[in-house]
Design an enzyme around this catalytic site. Structure first.
Site, PDB file in Angstrom:
ATOM      1  N   CYS A   1       0.851  -1.238  -0.095  1.00  0.00           N
ATOM      2  CA  CYS A   1       0.034  -0.137  -0.073  1.00  0.00           C
ATOM      3  C   CYS A   1       0.682   1.385  -0.114  1.00  0.00           C
ATOM      4  O   CYS A   1       1.564   1.523  -0.866  1.00  0.00           O
ATOM      5  CB  CYS A   1      -0.979  -0.104   1.374  1.00  0.00           C
ATOM      6  SG  CYS A   1      -2.385   1.275   0.993  1.00  0.00           S
TER       7      CYS A   1
ATOM      8  N   HIS B   1      -3.672  -4.747  -0.315  1.00  0.00           N
ATOM      9  CA  HIS B   1      -3.255  -5.416   0.847  1.00  0.00           C
ATOM     10  C   HIS B   1      -3.556  -7.003   0.787  1.00  0.00           C
ATOM     11  O   HIS B   1      -4.561  -7.562   1.023  1.00  0.00           O
ATOM     12  CB  HIS B   1      -4.044  -5.096   1.904  1.00  0.00           C
ATOM     13  CG  HIS B   1      -3.930  -3.675   2.422  1.00  0.00           C
ATOM     14  ND1 HIS B   1      -2.971  -3.324   3.380  1.00  0.00           N
ATOM     15  CD2 HIS B   1      -4.512  -2.543   2.032  1.00  0.00           C
ATOM     16  CE1 HIS B   1      -3.084  -1.973   3.441  1.00  0.00           C
ATOM     17  NE2 HIS B   1      -4.086  -1.275   2.786  1.00  0.00           N
TER      18      HIS B   1
ATOM     19  N   GLU C   1      -2.481  -9.046   3.041  1.00  0.00           N
ATOM     20  CA  GLU C   1      -2.704  -9.752   4.100  1.00  0.00           C
ATOM     21  C   GLU C   1      -4.139  -9.507   4.601  1.00  0.00           C
ATOM     22  O   GLU C   1      -4.630  -9.994   5.373  1.00  0.00           O
ATOM     23  CB  GLU C   1      -1.883  -8.857   5.119  1.00  0.00           C
ATOM     24  CG  GLU C   1      -2.405  -7.826   5.672  1.00  0.00           C
ATOM     25  CD  GLU C   1      -1.855  -6.415   4.787  1.00  0.00           C
ATOM     26  OE1 GLU C   1      -1.499  -6.599   3.686  1.00  0.00           O
ATOM     27  OE2 GLU C   1      -1.985  -5.300   5.304  1.00  0.00           O
TER      28      GLU C   1
END
Lengths: 258, 198
Positions: B79, B179, B181
């Site tokens: 990001c 993202h 994750e």
């Protein structure tokens, strides 16, 4: 190559337990928010929202633990709302593993809370939750508090505009008129808000059939939040995604999670 | 070991847990020595470009980066952690970036911002990062992005009103605007792909 419409189940949590509208048959413990979040993760939810309706600070501390445990196993965005009154409340939740927080009553009481959170963490972490109701005189929509029981004596559209200027990155629009009716989202109001909001809109309240979801997207909803229809298994997330696909709206493909 | 650079507030726990699914030990740290020596370094990033850059410099991130680049040690930016690798960011006025890659990070041309949610990625051929998840959607939250391909790198693109750079992959430095994750199974697969190169 288009941004997907998000489907978001909402879990009301108090004192570490999911407190209403839960009737799963496949879960070992339907009241365990961590387990339910995991269930929805595997069902293809695009985000999870926890609404903390705890009555005391002691109960709220439990929510932090729930967020930590959920973030350890659920790798999709997690939004937490309820009882957030300060930058330090937000910091605690983000550190525990929340990705976004939603503010409601505290921001009405002290609008500068929005600026403070946005300046510290960025607009992308901040959702404005607005409980709206049609005014009795028919002149637009007003903001309510206490689950729609009290009026905040503020025009909903003005409040949303102000909150966006102050720095919220997303609007969660809860229609108190539609909530619990299962007759569809408040289409008229969504249209009005779409005209003035240049941030994503999550709509909530009134979902009863899969076509309700696509109807809301048609008038500008970017994401759809529901609780009881999902919790009672009346509609599954996959059903909504199929309806979206058939209506020509993009959704994330559901993949199996490890 | 994977080191996740801790240089500001935000949700770093999710990143820690997601990278731990690779089976490698993961530490969240701002210790320069640990960050320089780790097998892989992750630069997360939330907030605005300028504040992210300030936080990065405050933990001596520039020397960590320089040392790792000299030793060809892998880096993954996420990001805003991707954005600061470019020359300049235009969020809240022009801010100098780390100048690893040319080009600027500017506002996305779309009526509704932030670009928030799941979007698809046009993954480059022969990508290691996207192996097995070429057709998957990933989770984005941002209003600014780099728009110009990095020459000599594998570039992935995403569409939101306009086309922007959603991932860059070179032999040692990779970055994603989304993202991983927070991108469910697809994101964890991308993380595993990156970890397999360490």
């Amino acid at each position: 190559m288009t941004l997907s419409i998000r489907i978001i189940p909402c879990l009301d949590v108090a004192n570490g337990r999911v407190v209403k509208g839960v009737n799963f048959i496949n879960l070992i413990d339907a009241g365990d928010p961590v387990e339910m979040a995991n269930f929805y993760y595997n069902e293809g939810a695009d985000e999870i929202t926890f609404l903390d309706i705890s009555a005391s600070n002691g109960e709220r501390a439990t929510t932090i633990k729930i967020v930590e445990q959920t973030a350890a196993q659920v790798f999709i965005p997690l939004t937490v709302g309820g009882g957030i009154r300060s930058v330090s409340d937000v910091d605690r939740l983000l550190r525990a593993g929340a990705d976004k927080v939603s503010v409601n009553t505290a921001a009405l009481e002290r609008p500068n809370l929005i600026n403070e959170i946005a300046e510290k963490f960025g607009s992308q972490v901040l959702v404005l939750s607005v409980d709206t109701r049609s005014r009795a005189d028919g002149a637009g929509y007003e903001v309510t508090t206490h689950g729609g029981r009290k009026t905040a004596k503020i025009d909903a559209l003005n409040w949303i505009k102000e909150a966006i200027t102050r720095g919220v990155g997303e609007i969660l629009l809860n229609s108190m008129d539609a909530d619990g009716t299962k007759t569809g989202f408040d289409i008229k109001m969504i249209k009005k808000v779409r005209e003035i909001a240049e941030v994503p809109i999550i709509v909530s309240g009134g979902a009863g059939r899969v076509s309700d979801f696509t109807d809301a997207v048609k008038v500008g909803a970017n994401a759809l939040l529901a609780a009881s229809v999902f919790h009672f298994g009346e509609i599954r997330i996959a059903d909504v995604k199929i309806a979206m696909k058939n209506a020509g709206y993009p959704t994330r493909q559901i993949q199996s999670n490890p | 070991m994977i080191a996740i650079l801790d240089y500001g507030s935000g949700n770093i726990r999710s990143a820690e847990r997601a990278f731990a699914t690779t089976g490698l030990p993961v530490v969240v740290t701002r210790n320069p020595k640990v960050c320089e020596d780790a097998l892989g370094l992750v630069i997360p990033g939330v907030g605005a470009f300028a504040s992210c850059m300030a936080g990065f410099l405050a933990v001596d991130g520039a020397s960590i980066l320089k040392s790792r680049i000299e030793k060809s040690r892998p880096i993954l930016g996420i990001c805003v952690g991707m954005q600061i690798l470019f020359h300049v960011g235009t969020e809240n006025g022009a801010t100098k970036g780390l100048e690893i890659w040319p080009g600027e990070v500017s506002l996305i041309d779309n009526e509704i911002l932030p670009h928030m949610g799941w979007n698809s990625v046009q993954a480059p051929a022969n990508s290691n990062l996207f192996r097995g998840v070429e057709a998957a959607d990933f989770y984005f939250v941002h209003s600014y992005a780099a728009k110009t391909a990095v020459s000599g790198a594998l570039n992935a693109f995403t569409e939101y009103g306009e086309t922007f750079l959603s991932a860059v992959e070179t032999s040692h430095i990779s970055a994603t605007q989304f993202h991983p994750e927070k991108s469910g199974a697809a994101g964890l697969k991308l993380i595993a792909n990156w970890a397999a190169t360490l």
